[in-house]
Design an enzyme around this catalytic site. Structure first.
Site, PDB file in Angstrom:
ATOM      1  N   ASN A 385     -17.537  51.497 -27.925  1.00 42.95           N
ATOM      2  CA  ASN A 385     -18.630  50.554 -27.669  1.00 42.95           C
ATOM      3  C   ASN A 385     -18.264  49.163 -28.176  1.00 42.95           C
ATOM      4  O   ASN A 385     -17.950  48.999 -29.360  1.00 42.95           O
ATOM      5  CB  ASN A 385     -19.898  51.020 -28.396  1.00 42.95           C
ATOM      6  CG  ASN A 385     -21.052  50.038 -28.202  1.00 42.95           C
ATOM      7  OD1 ASN A 385     -21.628  49.957 -27.118  1.00 42.95           O
ATOM      8  ND2 ASN A 385     -21.363  49.273 -29.228  1.00 42.95           N
ATOM      9  N   GLU A 386     -18.325  48.187 -27.306  1.00 41.48           N
ATOM     10  CA  GLU A 386     -18.120  46.771 -27.654  1.00 41.48           C
ATOM     11  C   GLU A 386     -16.949  46.571 -28.597  1.00 41.48           C
ATOM     12  O   GLU A 386     -17.033  45.775 -29.528  1.00 41.48           O
ATOM     13  CB  GLU A 386     -19.388  46.209 -28.307  1.00 41.48           C
ATOM     14  CG  GLU A 386     -20.544  46.093 -27.368  1.00 41.48           C
ATOM     15  CD  GLU A 386     -21.620  45.115 -27.831  1.00 41.48           C
ATOM     16  OE1 GLU A 386     -21.607  44.737 -29.004  1.00 41.48           O
ATOM     17  OE2 GLU A 386     -22.450  44.744 -26.997  1.00 41.48           O
ATOM     18  N   ASN A 440     -22.625  46.029 -21.779  1.00 43.85           N
ATOM     19  CA  ASN A 440     -23.844  45.738 -22.534  1.00 43.85           C
ATOM     20  C   ASN A 440     -24.204  44.282 -22.242  1.00 43.85           C
ATOM     21  O   ASN A 440     -23.405  43.387 -22.530  1.00 43.85           O
ATOM     22  CB  ASN A 440     -23.608  45.867 -24.046  1.00 43.85           C
ATOM     23  CG  ASN A 440     -23.201  47.278 -24.456  1.00 43.85           C
ATOM     24  OD1 ASN A 440     -23.323  48.212 -23.678  1.00 43.85           O
ATOM     25  ND2 ASN A 440     -22.737  47.421 -25.681  1.00 43.85           N
ATOM     26  N   TYR A 446     -30.225  37.418 -26.312  1.00 43.17           N
ATOM     27  CA  TYR A 446     -29.396  36.640 -27.247  1.00 43.17           C
ATOM     28  C   TYR A 446     -29.022  35.284 -26.666  1.00 43.17           C
ATOM     29  O   TYR A 446     -28.812  34.331 -27.387  1.00 43.17           O
ATOM     30  CB  TYR A 446     -28.127  37.399 -27.626  1.00 43.17           C
ATOM     31  CG  TYR A 446     -28.394  38.585 -28.507  1.00 43.17           C
ATOM     32  CD1 TYR A 446     -29.075  38.441 -29.704  1.00 43.17           C
ATOM     33  CD2 TYR A 446     -27.968  39.854 -28.146  1.00 43.17           C
ATOM     34  CE1 TYR A 446     -29.338  39.521 -30.518  1.00 43.17           C
ATOM     35  CE2 TYR A 446     -28.216  40.946 -28.958  1.00 43.17           C
ATOM     36  CZ  TYR A 446     -28.905  40.777 -30.137  1.00 43.17           C
ATOM     37  OH  TYR A 446     -29.155  41.845 -30.945  1.00 43.17           O
ATOM     38  N   TRP A 520     -31.626  49.497 -24.072  1.00 45.55           N
ATOM     39  CA  TRP A 520     -31.384  49.480 -25.512  1.00 45.55           C
ATOM     40  C   TRP A 520     -32.672  49.065 -26.182  1.00 45.55           C
ATOM     41  O   TRP A 520     -33.014  47.905 -26.080  1.00 45.55           O
ATOM     42  CB  TRP A 520     -30.245  48.529 -25.885  1.00 45.55           C
ATOM     43  CG  TRP A 520     -29.844  48.715 -27.313  1.00 45.55           C
ATOM     44  CD1 TRP A 520     -30.197  47.943 -28.385  1.00 45.55           C
ATOM     45  CD2 TRP A 520     -29.030  49.772 -27.839  1.00 45.55           C
ATOM     46  NE1 TRP A 520     -29.649  48.449 -29.545  1.00 45.55           N
ATOM     47  CE2 TRP A 520     -28.941  49.569 -29.229  1.00 45.55           C
ATOM     48  CE3 TRP A 520     -28.403  50.879 -27.259  1.00 45.55           C
ATOM     49  CZ2 TRP A 520     -28.219  50.441 -30.064  1.00 45.55           C
ATOM     50  CZ3 TRP A 520     -27.686  51.733 -28.084  1.00 45.55           C
ATOM     51  CH2 TRP A 520     -27.597  51.500 -29.472  1.00 45.55           C
ATOM     52  N   LYS A 541     -35.784  46.576 -30.718  1.00 48.63           N
ATOM     53  CA  LYS A 541     -35.683  46.596 -29.255  1.00 48.63           C
ATOM     54  C   LYS A 541     -36.223  47.889 -28.648  1.00 48.63           C
ATOM     55  O   LYS A 541     -36.126  48.092 -27.444  1.00 48.63           O
ATOM     56  CB  LYS A 541     -34.241  46.369 -28.819  1.00 48.63           C
ATOM     57  CG  LYS A 541     -33.733  44.980 -29.178  1.00 48.63           C
ATOM     58  CD  LYS A 541     -32.429  44.634 -28.519  1.00 48.63           C
ATOM     59  CE  LYS A 541     -31.885  43.345 -29.086  1.00 48.63           C
ATOM     60  NZ  LYS A 541     -31.379  43.492 -30.468  1.00 48.63           N
TER      61      LYS A 541
HETATM   62  C1  GCB Z   1     -25.103  45.894 -28.949  1.00 51.77           C
HETATM   63  C2  GCB Z   1     -24.645  47.057 -29.731  1.00 51.77           C
HETATM   64  C3  GCB Z   1     -25.795  47.813 -30.361  1.00 51.77           C
HETATM   65  C4  GCB Z   1     -26.783  46.834 -30.955  1.00 51.77           C
HETATM   66  C5  GCB Z   1     -27.318  45.952 -29.850  1.00 51.77           C
HETATM   67  C6  GCB Z   1     -28.307  44.904 -30.348  1.00 51.77           C
HETATM   68  O1  GCB Z   1     -24.469  45.435 -28.056  1.00 51.77           O
HETATM   69  O2  GCB Z   1     -23.832  47.919 -29.002  1.00 51.77           O
HETATM   70  O3  GCB Z   1     -25.275  48.688 -31.320  1.00 51.77           O
HETATM   71  O4  GCB Z   1     -27.793  47.457 -31.646  1.00 51.77           O
HETATM   72  O5  GCB Z   1     -26.261  45.277 -29.244  1.00 51.77           O
HETATM   73  O6  GCB Z   1     -29.486  45.189 -30.418  1.00 51.77           O
HETATM   74  O7  GCB Z   1     -27.877  43.809 -30.689  1.00 51.77           O
END
Ligand code: GCB
Length: 757
Positions: A385-386, A440, A446, A520, A541
């Site tokens: 992931n990322e 993602n 953001y 998410w 979130k």
């Molecule tokens: C992401 C991550 C995740 C975070 C999310 C966030 O990209 O993979 O683990 O919790 O962003 O809420 O910033």
């Protein structure tokens, strides 16, 4: 534990009575009397892991309990089975080190037979969740709660038994195909001449549908056929079979294991998405973490089942189980309810170059696959992931390729996937590793605006028509205290979150090429480093609150899109005090028309789809009752009209500060020298130290924002706290394109002007 009859396998749960301490610097030889009494599951970070400050205790702690020597034959083997200890565990029996395990999310077993005493035995476990260079996760947006937070069992088996030593697996692997054929592998330890293995498949009504006998071998292979096979068809029809494997010697069964399985096949088409048993099924769902308010990761079986039921109510058909292996209870619930699952290892955010760290990824991947091989719900193995957000470090591409090859070699029946950070270039070689990919994206949270989502997706799909694309994460914070009539990005209001998801739900519905999309997140979750929107220690979130008590309005957006269960939902119930004479009332429903009744008078009936907005609804002074009706569904709320705005509805300080997004504009980055004068800030300092200094912190965040083209506050940066800017240099180099190195040098030069206090 008394043995009854023949020596079949016996499994006894050991959760009930343990003692615990944070302070012990010796290996206990007898049960300590002054330690705290606890029951499992347990974590020592249930409170400090969720209260903010990035200061929860990451350390070594001890657990101990007594084990009465199990009644057994001389040749029986005795195992301790740990379903999950975060993150590194050293197991002692009667003062002898009997086991060691790195990785906080998988099961492991220890054969303790040789160390057992008659009568009482002392089990002591040292559990350590402090940062280790070779154990993942290293840096991530969630709390790494320490503890024995899943079950502990003792298992007694005869000398000849289904294997217990292999990566925590069941000892029985099932591959079922839609033509009814079922390939079985049973792994037998110490098979004797003349032993055989019986396989018996039963249907959901417990009726035997196929049976076979064969000679017992270390790898006993067999093919059975289920006549008129009933397929596992996801949430529509999650039909399960179970198969028992028995080692038979003369007229006795020596050992037995039983696992459930479902019969299904699937594929992904880059244009048309996911197909289950030949039927198109766009995967639409959510991600889930494994924690809860007040109890951290120490969830009970009923907590897992409750979460799964809430996701079912939403109408989702897929779950991404982020960012690590979840509890068996949850995968079981997914099998039963029919979710298509993406399961993954915690290779997240930053790659550590310690070669042992890669080995840890490999072993977590092996455990994930071997332990979960039989779950029909799991269709995808996620390899990371990322991971490029921490820099495309030398060796990263090779490591990812190696993990992908490993997953493919262990399991030829499933597809591999990866979750990329939004900024990863569309033509990155990282996109050519796994069978399918996902990004993602947080456009509209953001940074940027929500409309950038559809533009990015269509662009990617146009450029890479052969690459199956999904959205592994998208979301926005929604804090149920904050409300307003004109929601804006980053106001943390429940209304903005709902509006964002209305947009995303539509964008997704219009794009059948997206093989899977995952919100998410389904639930708010603990991240002790966070301090967002006035809530400390939490990522907000979720569509549902951390305590699972309140479904936010955004929850009902997806219910309207996905669920077939008729419902109507009035939005804005928590926006209960109003000052406007006229308001607009929003209703989500999966019915074709909604009628609004205000203070007993029918206002209007609207025909539509999913989102119904009643404009110019007049409110009288005092209480106003509002009722929404759709078919036989009803919802109702009371709003209070008064003079005074409720000040709690507006976020006062989101600690976002004044940072520049265009910090490098007009600056010549080509000729900057790196110096590191002592006593002055530099890119070698930990991010958390730099942001505590007002000026240095502003410079740092402005620089990072400019490089990433993304709005990040101090709170976001605290999550990267332990790392230095230099360590994150790879990320900056990549994301800022050619001038990345110059930008880093320039940032360093500016930091060097600021004296440390
Ligand atoms: C992401 C991550 C995740 C975070 C999310 C966030 O990209 O993979 O683990 O919790 O962003 O809420 O910033």
């Amino acid at each position: 534990m008394k043995k009854e009859g023949i020596a079949l396998r016996r499994k006894v749960n050991l959760n009930d009575w343990w003692v615990f301490t944070k302070n012990c610097d010796f290996i206990p030889k007898k049960l300590p009397e002054d330690w705290e009494i606890v029951c499992l599951p347990h974590t020592w970070n249930a409170v400090d892991g969720q209260d903010g400050g990035a200061d929860y205790e990451r350390r070594a702690c001890w657990y101990a309990t007594e084990l009465e020597s199990p009644d057994r034959e001389k040749t029986d083997r005795v195992y301790l089975e740990f379903d999950g200890i975060n993150a590194v565990a050293t197991v002692y029996l009667n003062g002898n080190k009997v086991g060691y395990h790195e990785g906080g999310y998988s099961r492991f077993r220890v054969d303790v037979t040789e160390f057992l005493k008659e009568e009482e035995n002392l089990i002591a476990v040292c559990v350590d969740n402090s940062e280790k260079s070779n154990v993942y996760p290293q840096t991530a947006d969630f709390t790494f709660y320490g503890g024995i937070y899943r079950d502990v069992n003792v298992i007694v088996v005869p000398e000849t038994h289904f294997q217990l030593d292999y990566w925590g697996a069941d000892g029985l692997a099932v591959v079922a195909k839609t033509d009814g054929s079922v390939a079985l592998h049973a792994y037998v330890t110490d098979a004797q001449e003349g032993d055989s293995v019986q396989f018996e498949i039963k249907d959901a009504e417990d009726k035997t549908v196929a049976e076979a006998f064969t000679k017992a071998k270390p790898d006993t292979e067999m093919m059975l056929m289920i006549p008129d096979v009933h397929l596992w068809q996801g949430i529509e029809d999650p039909y399960l079979y179970h198969v028992a494997a028995r080692i038979v010697r003369h007229n006795e069964v020596v050992d037995e294991v039983c696992v459930r399985f479902g019969v299904r096949e699937f594929y992904v088409d880059p244009e048309k998405g996911f197909f289950l048993n030949g039927k198109s099924m766009p995967l639409r769902g959510v991600s889930r973490h494994q924690d809860r308010l007040g109890i951290g990761n120490a969830l009970r079986k009923e907590d897992h089942e409750y979460d799964a039921q809430l996701i079912k109510e939403l109408g989702a058909n897929t779950i991404r189980l982020a960012h690590y292996q979840h509890n068996q209870a949850f995968y079981d619930a997914c099998d039963e309810l029919g979710f298509i699952v993406w399961a993954e290892i915690p290779f997240i955010s930053v790659m550590n170059q310690d070669p042992a760290a890669h080995e840890n990824c490999r072993s977590q991947m092996k455990e994930l696959i071997y332990q979960n091989f039989n779950h029909p719900s799991i269709c995808f193995w996620g390899i990371s992931n990322e991971i490029t957000i921490g820099g495309e470090r030398p060796g990263l591409l090779d490591n990812l390729k190696d993990l992908n090859a490993l997953a493919k070699s262990l399991d030829t029946t499933r597809l591999t996937t990866i979750a990329h950070v939004s900024m990863l270039p569309k033509d990155s070689p990282m996109n050519g590793i796994t069978d399918v990919i996902s990004y993602n994206h947080y456009f509209g949270w953001y940074g940027g605006n929500m409309e950038q989502n559809e533009a990015w997706l269509d662009d990617f799909h146009r450029q890479n028509p052969q690459c199956p694309l999904g959205i592994s994460e998208y979301g926005a914070e929604g804090i149920i205290t904050y409300h307003n009539d004109s929601p804006k990005c980053r106001d943390y209001s429940e209304e903005y979150q709902a509006l964002y998801h209305e947009h995303m739900a539509k964008v997704i519905e219009e794009r059948p090429y997206l093989w899977a999309t995952h919100v998410w997140n389904m639930f708010d979750f603990g991240c002790d480093a966070r301090d967002e929107g006035g809530v400390k220690g939490r990522n907000n979130k979720g569509l549902v609150t951390f305590d699972r008590k309140i479904k936010k309005d955004a929850f009902f957006v997806y219910k309207a899109y996905w669920s077939k269960e008729p419902f109507v939902h009035l939005c804005g119930k928590r926006y209960a005090q109003r000052t406007a004479e006229e308001i607009s009332v929003k209703v989500y429903s999966n019915q074709p028309s909604v009628t609004l009744i205000v203070n007993g008078v029918t206002e209007k009936t609207l025909q539509g789809s999913k989102v119904f907005v009643f404009e110019h609804v007049s409110l009288k002074e005092g209480w106003n009752t509002i009722i929404a009706k759709a078919g036989s569904c009803v919802d109702s709320m009371t709003l209070e009209k008064g003079e005074e705005e409720n000040p709690a509805y507006v976020l006062v300080d989101d600690d976002d500060g004044e940072y520049a997004m265009n910090w490098f504009d007009g600056i010549d980055l080509s000729n900057t020298q790196m110096t590191f004068h002592e006593g002055y800030y530099s890119i070698k300092d930990k991010i958390q130290d730099v942001i505590e200094h007002e000026e240095a912190g502003t410079i740092l965040i402005s620089a990072i924002q400019s490089m990433l083209n993304m709005k990040l506050g101090k709170n976001m940066m605290r999550m990267m706290g332990q790392k230095s800017m230099e360590e994150l240099a790879g990320m900056l180099g990549n994301q800022a394109g050619d001038h990345g190195k110059g930008a880093l040098a320039y940032l360093n030069q500016e930091l060097q002007k600021i004296k440390k206090k």
